[in-house]
Design an enzyme around this catalytic site. Structure first.
Site, PDB file in Angstrom:
ATOM      1  N   ASP A 224       0.843  -1.206   0.000  1.00  0.00           N
ATOM      2  CA  ASP A 224       0.000   0.000   0.000  1.00  0.00           C
ATOM      3  C   ASP A 224       0.876   1.253   0.000  1.00  0.00           C
ATOM      4  O   ASP A 224       0.362   2.380  -0.020  1.00  0.00           O
ATOM      5  CB  ASP A 224      -1.019  -0.010   1.146  1.00  0.00           C
ATOM      6  CG  ASP A 224      -0.379  -0.048   2.519  1.00  0.00           C
ATOM      7  OD1 ASP A 224       0.862  -0.128   2.606  1.00  0.00           O
ATOM      8  OD2 ASP A 224      -1.126  -0.004   3.520  1.00  0.00           O
TER       9      ASP A 224
ATOM     10  N   GLU B  96      -0.751  -5.490   8.628  1.00  0.00           N
ATOM     11  CA  GLU B  96       0.093  -4.877   9.648  1.00  0.00           C
ATOM     12  C   GLU B  96      -0.461  -5.148  11.045  1.00  0.00           C
ATOM     13  O   GLU B  96      -1.681  -5.152  11.238  1.00  0.00           O
ATOM     14  CB  GLU B  96       0.184  -3.361   9.421  1.00  0.00           C
ATOM     15  CG  GLU B  96       0.871  -3.007   8.116  1.00  0.00           C
ATOM     16  CD  GLU B  96       1.044  -1.501   7.921  1.00  0.00           C
ATOM     17  OE1 GLU B  96       0.833  -0.729   8.891  1.00  0.00           O
ATOM     18  OE2 GLU B  96       1.402  -1.103   6.801  1.00  0.00           O
TER      19      GLU B  96
ATOM     20  N   GLU C 284       9.991  -4.145   9.772  1.00  0.00           N
ATOM     21  CA  GLU C 284      10.314  -2.816   9.215  1.00  0.00           C
ATOM     22  C   GLU C 284      10.791  -1.873  10.312  1.00  0.00           C
ATOM     23  O   GLU C 284      10.192  -1.785  11.399  1.00  0.00           O
ATOM     24  CB  GLU C 284       9.072  -2.215   8.522  1.00  0.00           C
ATOM     25  CG  GLU C 284       9.353  -0.809   7.985  1.00  0.00           C
ATOM     26  CD  GLU C 284       8.326  -0.282   6.987  1.00  0.00           C
ATOM     27  OE1 GLU C 284       7.379  -1.018   6.649  1.00  0.00           O
ATOM     28  OE2 GLU C 284       8.496   0.866   6.537  1.00  0.00           O
TER      29      GLU C 284
HETATM   30  O1  KIV Z   1       3.632  -1.032   1.486  1.00  0.00           O
HETATM   31  C1  KIV Z   1       4.766  -1.495   1.296  1.00  0.00           C
HETATM   32  O2  KIV Z   1       5.394  -1.292   0.249  1.00  0.00           O
HETATM   33  C2  KIV Z   1       5.353  -2.285   2.364  1.00  0.00           C
HETATM   34  C3  KIV Z   1       6.811  -2.584   2.289  1.00  0.00           C
HETATM   35  C4  KIV Z   1       7.633  -1.377   2.375  1.00  0.00           C
HETATM   36  C5  KIV Z   1       7.210  -3.602   3.281  1.00  0.00           C
HETATM   37  O3  KIV Z   1       4.678  -2.649   3.265  1.00  0.00           O
END
Ligand code: KIV
Length: 278
Positions: free
Chosen positions: A56, A127, A194
């Site tokens: 996202d 998440e 992350e």
């Molecule tokens: O949204 C995204 O691109 C991500 C990555 C940076 C792990 O969650």
């Protein structure tokens, strides 16, 4: 861990590789890159990228938003369908966007089923740590592979007070390790780590049986992911410590387009070889 001999990358195959004893084969870390469209996804797949993550983050790099919160499920499905069409080998993972899964496990199931049916993705990513464990279990028990995401979780940007590193003190580091364990017990097969210190990411990677994919979490994870546009250096203003530009993409694009514009204005393009006369 090596994927050198893999055909299509699958979740069970990745799990087998993480749990396999190290053989004589040199270990190779997994490579994940974000993708949002068919053309780039095709190139990434041809390069042997193991995981195409339709993140996202498209809310920022494609749509120009300050964060990822406004991205909708329909938008995620639209982009993932294009990526999945291109992926011959890579595992395609689609982010569940903000508001499409947090309320209750049933809503997450409805969203995840739409993603798998309508886009062709192989797994969804969501998440959150322990608080999402029940939801992860609910999806995995119904045959939907789930990738977890802990640490700097961009959908919580306002709660975190910005895009800030997490797990820097003992209490929050312990919480993140506990989050990873809860996600694994719930059935998550891969976890994105992350924005956390390397020693913590290393500890999580060594402790949990899930595959860890790091971004801003140091070199000890089972794999690494970067946002494609960061990797290509398409926005030279954005170069935080964890990003490496593998191409001066912004300059190259500007040079190519400036040359095109010059040639159009001066009448050099189209030349006879670009022109049908009859
Ligand atoms: O949204 C995204 O691109 C991500 C990555 C940076 C792990 O969650």
């Amino acid at each position: 861990m090596t994927t050198a001999t893999l055909g299509r990358v699958t979740i069970p195959e990745l799990q087998r590789l993480k749990s396999a004893p190290i053989t004589t084969e040199p270990q190779r870390r997994l490579v994940a890159v974000t993708a949002y469209d068919y053309t780039f996804a095709r190139l990434l797949d041809q390069c042997g990228v193991d995981i195409l993550l339709v993140g996202d983050s498209l809310g920022m790099v494609i749509q120009g938003g300050d964060n990822t919160l406004s991205v909708t499920l329909d938008e995620m499905i639209y982009h993932t369908r294009a990526v999945a069409r291109a992926a011959q080998r890579a595992l395609v993972v689609c982010d569940l966007p903000f508001g499409s899964f947090q309320q209750r496990p049933e809503l997450a199931l409805t969203s995840a089923v739409r993603v798998l049916k309508e886009s062709g993705a192989h797994a969804v990513k969501l998440e959150g740590g322990r608080v999402m464990a029940e939801t992860v279990h609910f999806l995995v028990a119904r045959g939907i592979p789930v990738v977890g995401h802990i640490g700097l979780t961009p959908q919580s940007v306002h709660a975190l007070g910005g895009f800030r590193m997490q797990g820097r003190d003992r209490a929050s580091a312990a919480q993140l390790l506990e989050d990873a364990q809860a996600l694994v017990e719930a059935g998550a097969s891969i976890i994105v780590l992350e924005g956390m210190p390397m020693p913590l990411a290393q500890r999580i990677t060594r402790t949990v049986p899930a595959i860890t994919i790091g971004i801003g979490a140091g070199a000890a994870c089972d794999g690494q992911v970067l946002v494609l546009y960061d990797l290509l250096g398409l926005d030279e203003r954005f170069q935080p410590r964890f990003v490496k530009h593998y191409l001066a993409g912004a300059d190259l694009v500007r040079q190519a387009v400036a040359t095109f514009a010059d040639e159009v204005r001066s009448g050099v393009f189209p030349a006879p070889e670009h022109t049908v006369m009859e």
